[in-house]
Every structure is written in C-alpha cells, then in structure tokens.
Design an enzyme around this catalytic site. Structure first.
Site, PDB file in Angstrom:
ATOM      1  N   ASP A  78      80.168   7.694  25.141  1.00 16.02           N
ATOM      2  CA  ASP A  78      78.481   8.285  25.277  1.00 16.02           C
ATOM      3  C   ASP A  78      77.829   7.691  26.450  1.00 16.02           C
ATOM      4  O   ASP A  78      78.078   6.494  27.413  1.00 16.02           O
ATOM      5  CB  ASP A  78      78.003   7.945  23.922  1.00 16.02           C
ATOM      6  CG  ASP A  78      77.033   8.854  23.344  1.00 16.02           C
ATOM      7  OD1 ASP A  78      76.362   9.410  24.296  1.00 16.02           O
ATOM      8  OD2 ASP A  78      76.617   8.582  22.489  1.00 16.02           O
ATOM      9  N   ASP A  86      81.898  13.027  16.543  1.00 18.53           N
ATOM     10  CA  ASP A  86      82.267  11.617  16.181  1.00 18.53           C
ATOM     11  C   ASP A  86      81.224  10.919  15.003  1.00 18.53           C
ATOM     12  O   ASP A  86      80.558  11.351  14.576  1.00 18.53           O
ATOM     13  CB  ASP A  86      82.185  11.025  17.642  1.00 18.53           C
ATOM     14  CG  ASP A  86      80.556  10.765  17.381  1.00 18.53           C
ATOM     15  OD1 ASP A  86      80.301   9.177  17.071  1.00 18.53           O
ATOM     16  OD2 ASP A  86      79.666  11.679  17.973  1.00 18.53           O
TER      17      ASP A  86
HETATM   18  N1  GUN Z   1      75.392   9.717  18.676  1.00 19.92           N
HETATM   19  C1  GUN Z   1      74.422  10.298  17.861  1.00 19.92           C
HETATM   20  N2  GUN Z   1      74.095  11.069  18.422  1.00 19.92           N
HETATM   21  C2  GUN Z   1      73.262  11.233  19.848  1.00 19.92           C
HETATM   22  C3  GUN Z   1      72.395  11.469  20.469  1.00 19.92           C
HETATM   23  O1  GUN Z   1      71.606  12.373  19.974  1.00 19.92           O
HETATM   24  N3  GUN Z   1      72.673  10.975  21.925  1.00 19.92           N
HETATM   25  C4  GUN Z   1      73.517  10.221  22.130  1.00 19.92           C
HETATM   26  N4  GUN Z   1      73.759  10.491  23.236  1.00 19.92           N
HETATM   27  N5  GUN Z   1      74.392   9.663  21.722  1.00 19.92           N
HETATM   28  C5  GUN Z   1      74.420  10.345  19.986  1.00 19.92           C
END
Ligand code: GUN
Length: 374
Positions: free
Chosen positions: A93, A268
């Site tokens: 992420d 995830d």
């Molecule tokens: N993880 C859970 N929701 C999100 C989101 O909206 N953006 C990002 N970058 N990670 C997440």
C-alpha cells in the site's frame, strides 16, 4: 496510455470472476485474499505457514517500512521478498492511508502529506513520487498510487475534494512509475465515498489515465455493509473487464462472499490475524470466541473436517486455555487457523465460479455460518 495486461480472466459465473494475475514473483489465483504483513512480518506466523495456508500474495506497507528499517536499506538487502524470506508476490500500500490512521500532526497539501513518525516523532514528507520510489525500492510486485481516503460519514465537499486530489495524485503516480519501468505493476485507487456520481467520475478518469489494475478504496471506513456493497455495484461495472479489481481493507468472510459476487478479484485485511490475536477463530460455523468459558472442558477441535491440521487436531479446551493464559502460542495458532480458513474460502469461491455453481456455494456457505458453532 494503458499499461500491459498481466491478468487473465479464466471464468465468470454471473458477476463473479476467477482469473490469474502473473507477477514477477509468481502467479496469483483470483479471487485472492492477501494476508497483511505490515512491517515485513505476518504477525504470529512463519512465511511457510502463510504459504502452506494457500496464500499466493501478501501485503506490506510503505508507511511502516519506509520509517523502519528504511526503503533504501531493504533495497540494499535485495528487496522485500529476499529480506523477509517470503520470496513470493507482494503488494504494497502507498502510505497515505496509514499516515491518516497512525501518525500525529499530519498535514495534507497538494504536494504531499507531512506527518510525525509514530516511531520516533521525526517529521516526514510523503509525496506520490516518493511513495512510488519507496515501493520500487521495496521491490513490490504491485505498487499502489497514493490517495486520500475520507472516513464516512463525510460531507459531499470533503468527499469530492479528496477524490479530485486522489485523481491528481494518480496522474503523478503513473508519471513517476513510468519514468523507470521495471516489470512490476501499478494500481490506481477509486475514491468517492458513498456518492455514486463521485465513484463514476473517479473510475472513468482513472481508467483514462490507465493502470495495470484498479482498487476500490474508501470503503469499510464507518459505513454499513449495505452501503459498501452498493458502492461496489456502482464502481465495478465502470472498470475494465480485463483488469484485476481490488477491494482495499475488506473484510469479514461475509464481506468477501458478497464482494466476489459483485465482481471483486482481490482483498486484503488484518482481520484473520488481528482477531486471532484476540482469541477469535473464523470457521465454517462462523466466528468462535475461544475466550468464552463454555470452551474450557470441550475436547472437540474447531472443525474436525478442516484440511488445516491445527483446526482439526487441537481441542477447543486447549485453545481456550492458551488464550486465557495469554500464551503466545494461542495467538499463533488462531492466526494460522484464520488465515487458512480465509484461503479455504477463497479456494472454494474460485472452484465454484469455475464450475458455474457460485450461487449454490454462497447459499451453502451462508447456511454453515448461520448454523453457528454447535
Ligand atoms: N486500505 C483500506 N482502504 C484504503 C484506501 O482507501 N486507500 C489506501 N491507500 N489504502 C486503503
């Protein structure tokens, strides 16, 4: 401009899909659930257990890893897969979401987010360009664009402002990614809160920019499940059929079943490991709280028909004892049992979609959860 496609759609059943995503570190079968190894470790589990449980791909976090041990250090040590020993596909992420939930004194500007590290208080700046650079240094098979996610409920103005900023960051992320192509993938993220029109605009403009795959973000952030499912129904059809779709941060087994039915390919969530550390087991009979006194004298395993040895062989009484005593082993066993259950559920969905029996699979799975812990 569109990026090369590494996703192959193998079968559909209604709106549900099964496919294969080929990454530099291996093939991911979809629908896929990615267990979360935030800081380069799956809490309470060996990588070999994660693999044995059936996970093809895991998630790591830019935010945590850039702060400690540092992206440049991981790159010098051969990248995240080598550094950790996981050696399989990894998605990272992009950091913005974790900044919002974990750090102090954060400030969002057009250029970047600035924040104080939750580890040592140091002031750090994270821009879309730096996020891509960090994810490249980590060696992520799939990198995510930087975005801004608003918690719900939120005003239309706040949702639109974050959505427009995320779109501008999507363009910058793509430019940064393309400046040094390396065979890895970049996914865009659709924001837009609980407003269908915003979701449509965001999806359309993101597809115009062009990514390897598309995530749906900004959900499971305070809204009821029905709203989340409605937003998936609004967003998924606006995404290209031939590209993977990833629902971020979701969810419970019930959420996964419903979202796959609506055309989602990847997920995830920290739930299986986090709940495992808190004494909860996910099973065919729904969630079981091992803290509960009724398990103290119960010699039965969690599920005598499970393919996962710890779910089949270890008594509820022993799991109860471990949880009540605060033994590390209790958290470890429940984490592996839960990750294995999630993977079993995904495999069941993949097989049912291939066989054209997804609806029956849904009904039978729901009936098992409804029957409860007997
Ligand atoms: N993880 C859970 N929701 C999100 C989101 O909206 N953006 C990002 N970058 N990670 C997440």
């Amino acid at each position: 401009m569109s990026l090369p496609n590494h996703f192959e759609l193998l079968a559909t059943n209604g709106t549900a899909r099964t496919g294969r995503l080929t990454t530099p570190h291996g093939v991911v079968q979809t629908p896929a659930f990615m267990p979360v190894g935030t800081a380069g470790a799956m809490k309470g589990m060996h990588w070999r257990e994660v693999r044995d449980a059936g996970a093809d791909i895991v998630l790591g976090n830019t935010y945590h890893l850039m702060l400690r041990p540092g992206a440049e250090r991981i790159a010098a040590l051969g990248g995240l897969q080598t550094f950790t020993g996981w050696n399989g596909p990894m998605l990272t992420d992009s950091g913005g979401f974790q900044v919002m939930s974990l750090s102090d004194l954060r400030k969002v500007s057009e250029k970047a987010v600035t924040f104080r590290s939750h580890i040592d208080g140091a002031k750090v700046e994270l821009s879309p360009e730096r996020s891509i650079e960090v994810q490249r240094l980590l060696g992520a098979d799939i990198a995510m664009q930087m975005d801004e996610c608003v918690r719900l409920p939120a005003t239309r103005d706040d949702i639109e402002r974050a959505m427009r900023l995320s779109l501008r960051w999507a363009e910058r992320s793509k430019r940064a990614f393309e400046s040094a192509p390396d065979g890895n993938m970049l996914f865009g993220i659709v924001q837009g809160g609980d407003i269908p029109e915003m979701r449509h605009i965001n999806a359309r403009e993101l597809v115009d920019i062009g990514f390897h795959g598309y995530a749906i973000g900004g959900l499971a952030v305070g809204e009821p499940q029905a709203v989340m499912l409605a937003m998936i129904e609004e967003t998924a059809p606006a995404l290209p059929v031939d590209r993977p779709r990833y629902l971020m941060g979701v969810g419970t087994p019930e959420d996964l079943l419903e979202a796959v039915a609506r055309g989602i390919d990847m997920f995830d969530c920290v739930l299986p490991t986090r709940n495992g550390r808190h004494g909860m087991a996910f099973t065919r009979f729904g969630q079981i709280n091992l803290r509960n006194a009724r398990h103290a004298d119960d010699p039965r395993p969690l599920d005598e028909e499970s393919e996962w040895p710890s779910a089949r062989n270890i008594s509820r009484a022993y799991l109860h004892h471990l949880v009540r005593s605060g033994e590390t082993l209790g958290a470890m066993l429940l984490s592996e049992i839960n990750v294995a259950y999630y993977q079993h559920l995904m495999q069941g969905m993949r097989e049912a979609i291939t066989a054209g029996t997804f609806e029956t699979f849904q009904e039978q799975t729901r009936a098992g959860w409804a029957k409860g812990d007997i």
